[in-house]
Design a protein around this motif. Structure first.
Motif: not given
Ligand code: SAH
Length: 220
Positions: A60-63, A85-95, A108-110, A135-138, A152-154, A209-211
């Motif tokens: 249920e996530q998007t790039i 530091m990036e929160i929300g690794t997702g696909s890894g593209y932004q990283a 970090i990806e949850r 982990g929890d990026g918050s 932060v990418t969420a 963004f979820l905990g």
């Molecule tokens: N940067 C990503 C896009 C990610 S979409 C890319 O380049 O593909 C957002 C991501 O944030 C999702 O994978 C989701 O699972 C993650 N996410 C949401 N809340 C988060 C949190 N509290 N900590 C870490 N990751 C989180």
């Protein structure tokens, strides 16, 4: 996955399109021109990889849309050698874009399933120097703080305090803040230990963004 001349051609068109949409930073355009975005999508959707649109990546996530990646990277003002530091690794593209800009990346990806899938991909593509965490990026990653930039990418309901604490003085946090389906892009500058200034950069739509951490399900 192979990177063909056709992929390179499509990538060039994507970069030209981003330039027309106002992205002028050559380092960012260079990174997007280099990274094989089709490798971050399932093979069935390869054709979509170089359109300027967001795309589902499973769980249920998007790039993010390339324009959004470019815009957030620009707001972060990444310089060579910056610790980011990036929160929300997702696909890894932004990283990968941040790594191509010369940043030392901690991401970090949850969701465990995405975390594992992306780790494999980053290794295959030669981006082992990106450090990934489940982990929890918050909560951020206090172990490696302070950071020059935090991205932060969420879409967050509010700014998590630990992220502000983990910024360097002179650093900035780029974060979409708002409702689950509609957020405002904020850049928070840390001027001194307790002084912050916020700039606003329009509205975007990120996944929420979820905990907590989501463990891998058996069927994944
Ligand atoms: N940067 C990503 C896009 C990610 S979409 C890319 O380049 O593909 C957002 C991501 O944030 C999702 O994978 C989701 O699972 C993650 N996410 C949401 N809340 C988060 C949190 N509290 N900590 C870490 N990751 C989180």
């Amino acid at each position: 996955m192979e990177d063909t001349y056709r992929h390179k051609g499509l990538r060039k068109q994507l970069v030209d399109g981003l330039r027309q949409k106002g992205i002028r930073d050559e380092a960012i355009l260079g990174a997007i021109g280099k990274i094989p975005r089709h490798c971050f999508l399932d093979r069935a959707f390869e054709e979509w990889a170089y359109q300027d649109v967001p795309f589902p990546i499973g769980a249920e996530q998007t790039i993010s849309q390339p324009y959004t990646v470019a815009f957030q990277t620009w707001l972060l003002e990444v310089k060579k050698g910056d610790k980011v530091m990036e929160i929300g690794t997702g696909s890894g593209y932004q990283a990968c874009v941040l790594a191509e800009m010369g940043a030392k990346v901690y991401t970090i990806e949850r969701q465990e399933s995405l975390f594992q899938k992306t780790n494999k991909l980053l290794e295959q593509l030669g981006y082992q120097r990106i450090r990934t965490f489940l982990g929890d990026g918050s909560l951020g990653l206090p172990r490696f703080a302070p950071y020059d930039g935090i991205l932060v990418t969420a879409g967050a309901p509010e700014i998590p305090k630990p992220l502000l604490n983990q910024l360097k003085v002179g650093g900035r946090l780029v974060i979409p803040v708002g409702r689950a389906d509609f957020q405002e892009m904020l850049v928070v500058h840390k001027r001194s230990a307790h002084k912050f200034e916020t700039e606003r950069f329009g509205h975007f739509r990120f996944v929420p963004f979820l905990g907590g951490v989501e463990k891998k399900r058996k069927k994944d």
